[in-house]
Scaffold this active site. Structure first.
Site, PDB file in Angstrom:
ATOM      1  N   ASP A   1      -1.022  -6.035   8.984  1.00  0.00           N
ATOM      2  CA  ASP A   1      -1.985  -4.979   8.666  1.00  0.00           C
ATOM      3  C   ASP A   1      -3.219  -5.646   8.063  1.00  0.00           C
ATOM      4  O   ASP A   1      -3.157  -6.194   6.960  1.00  0.00           O
ATOM      5  CB  ASP A   1      -1.372  -3.987   7.679  1.00  0.00           C
ATOM      6  CG  ASP A   1      -2.319  -2.825   7.357  1.00  0.00           C
ATOM      7  OD1 ASP A   1      -3.367  -2.712   8.022  1.00  0.00           O
ATOM      8  OD2 ASP A   1      -1.996  -2.045   6.440  1.00  0.00           O
TER       9      ASP A   1
ATOM     10  N   TRP B   1       0.846  -1.187   0.000  1.00  0.00           N
ATOM     11  CA  TRP B   1       0.000   0.000   0.000  1.00  0.00           C
ATOM     12  C   TRP B   1       0.885   1.242   0.000  1.00  0.00           C
ATOM     13  O   TRP B   1       1.888   1.311   0.723  1.00  0.00           O
ATOM     14  CB  TRP B   1      -0.912  -0.022   1.225  1.00  0.00           C
ATOM     15  CG  TRP B   1      -1.800   1.154   1.384  1.00  0.00           C
ATOM     16  CD1 TRP B   1      -2.567   1.748   0.434  1.00  0.00           C
ATOM     17  CD2 TRP B   1      -2.008   1.902   2.591  1.00  0.00           C
ATOM     18  NE1 TRP B   1      -3.258   2.811   0.965  1.00  0.00           N
ATOM     19  CE2 TRP B   1      -2.925   2.934   2.278  1.00  0.00           C
ATOM     20  CE3 TRP B   1      -1.519   1.791   3.886  1.00  0.00           C
ATOM     21  CZ2 TRP B   1      -3.361   3.849   3.229  1.00  0.00           C
ATOM     22  CZ3 TRP B   1      -1.945   2.701   4.837  1.00  0.00           C
ATOM     23  CH2 TRP B   1      -2.859   3.717   4.505  1.00  0.00           C
TER      24      TRP B   1
ATOM     25  N   LYS C   1     -13.315   0.033   5.883  1.00  0.00           N
ATOM     26  CA  LYS C   1     -13.913  -0.745   4.809  1.00  0.00           C
ATOM     27  C   LYS C   1     -15.052  -1.626   5.297  1.00  0.00           C
ATOM     28  O   LYS C   1     -16.152  -1.602   4.738  1.00  0.00           O
ATOM     29  CB  LYS C   1     -12.848  -1.619   4.138  1.00  0.00           C
ATOM     30  CG  LYS C   1     -12.100  -0.931   3.021  1.00  0.00           C
ATOM     31  CD  LYS C   1     -11.161   0.136   3.516  1.00  0.00           C
ATOM     32  CE  LYS C   1     -10.364   0.758   2.371  1.00  0.00           C
ATOM     33  NZ  LYS C   1      -9.401   1.770   2.841  1.00  0.00           N
TER      34      LYS C   1
END
Length: 399
Positions: free
Chosen positions: A211, A130, A246
């Site tokens: 993560d 990311w 999310k």
């Protein structure tokens, strides 16, 4: 002194968002920004979230500060969601939790904590990873080392190369691993690969930093947490960063959690005191509203069931979009194998086209994605799918 300052170039994703907003093309498609979208192209508020907020409006009695650790009930419910209610690390008191301003806050506070533990240890991150991982971790002063992960040619994980690279890590180094729905590739470790990574971490004395920003959007809440739960059971120490952006749709509420797993309850408590001191010196305490929503949902059977049903619909919709896209590409005259899209998980995939072709999609067809060709699959829908496939076909035919 400000007259000597030079402007910093705008983040490419934010710049693309601005261009998309200004675009007047009636069939424009945004596949860049990483948010879930429904069939209408909107990012809706989940019904469970709306009902929890309505309850909070009636029951909330104060806007006073929280503690640096955040809400104890939110931290408990989040830990149960991530680790499972009967996980031995939880039952043994080996997990400390901190509510954070989003997943970014969790990652940065994790990095600040690790920097305080060891100034010489490095953190290994996947290639690719990311875009904000390296600024968040490196900004805390950690040295970054990359390990190979995604093979752009074969559209799969370079697992042997990943393990070989991590053999070069030194005892006490940290390894950042995506828990599920790898961003940006969508290519996830299977259980056998997770187990092999754990074997290497144990043997070399490395510390995992997982993560997990998309729990529930890959294969399911429990399946997506396999790596975290397995590592927490096997490893003496680890960190986990999670986000509610999310899976609860709480993007702007900035709600996340950082977990530290220690070898003993005493060591874990000591680590927590260090972490909370870091938090106090950075943002003092986290915002409350998003966490209050999540703890309300997870503490109520009816709301929790509603939320899980909505999350399941989101997950199945993304999987359906992947399948539909591959089917339509296969039925077109586009050359090449795009079946990898259907085999991946979560919101993202690399389309596998060049930056020049990405630019052509943007300028000629008003289809927006970042130059690496990472696309947000959830940005597609039944109304725009045919247009997207036709545009892709035109671009790929261009010499």
């Amino acid at each position: 002194m400000f007259e000597v300052l030079k402007p910093i170039p705008q983040d490419p994703i934010l710049a693309m968002m601005a261009s998309y907003r200004e675009d007047t093309h009636p069939q424009k498609i945004d596949l860049g920004i990483g948010v879930y979208k429904n069939d209408l192209g909107d990012t809706p508020i989940m019904q469970a979230v709306q009902q929890a907020e309505a309850r909070l409006l009636q029951s909330e009695t104060t806007k006073s500060y929280t503690a640096p650790a955040g809400s104890p009930l939110f931290n408990l419910r989040s830990a149960q969601l991530v680790f499972g209610t009967e996980h031995p690390a939880l039952n043994d008191g080996r997990v400390i939790s901190a509510q954070t301003p989003g997943g970014c806050g969790a990652l940065r506070m994790g990095a600040e904590f690790l920097r305080g533990c060891s100034s010489e240890s490095r953190v290994w991150v996947s290639t690719p990873t990311w875009a904000n991982h390296i600024p968040l971790l490196g900004g805390a002063g950690l040295d970054i080392v990359e390990y190979p992960y995604y093979d752009y040619s074969n559209k799969s994980i370079q697992f042997d190369a990943m393990l070989q690279a991590l053999e070069g890590a030194k005892q006490g180094d940290f390894v950042l691993i995506h828990g599920c729905c790898h961003n940006p590739s969508g290519a996830d470790l299977n259980r056998e690969q997770w187990d092999a990574v754990a074997d290497l971490l144990e043997r070399k004395g490395l510390i995992p930093f997982v993560d997990m920003a998309y729990q529930g959007l890959g294969s399911g809440l429990d399946d997506d947490a396999y790596g975290v739960r397995m590592l927490a059971a096997r490893m003496p120490e680890m960190l986990v960063a999670t986000s509610c952006s999310k899976n609860f749709g709480l993007y702007r509420e900035r709600t996340g959690t950082l977990f530290i797993v220690g070898e003993t309850p005493e060591q874990t408590s000591n680590a927590g005191s260090q972490l909370f001191s870091k938090i106090r010196s950075h943002y003092s305490m986290p915002p409350s509203h998003g966490a209050a929503i999540v703890e309300t949902i997870l503490s109520d059977d009816e709301l929790s069931t509603l939320w899980q049903d909505e999350l399941s619909l989101m997950r199945h919709r993304i999987q359906g979009l992947r399948q539909s896209l591959v089917t339509k590409i296969t039925a077109s005259d586009i050359q090449g194998d795009f079946s990898f899209i259907e085999q991946q998980f979560g919101m993202f995939s690399f389309l596998g086209i060049t930056p020049q072709q990405v630019e052509q999609l943007r300028t000629e067809h008003s289809i927006y994605m970042i130059n690496s060709s990472r696309m947000n699959v959830a940005g597609l829908n039944d109304q725009c799918m045919d247009y997207f496939v036709a545009a892709l076909g035109e671009v790929l035919k261009t010499p």
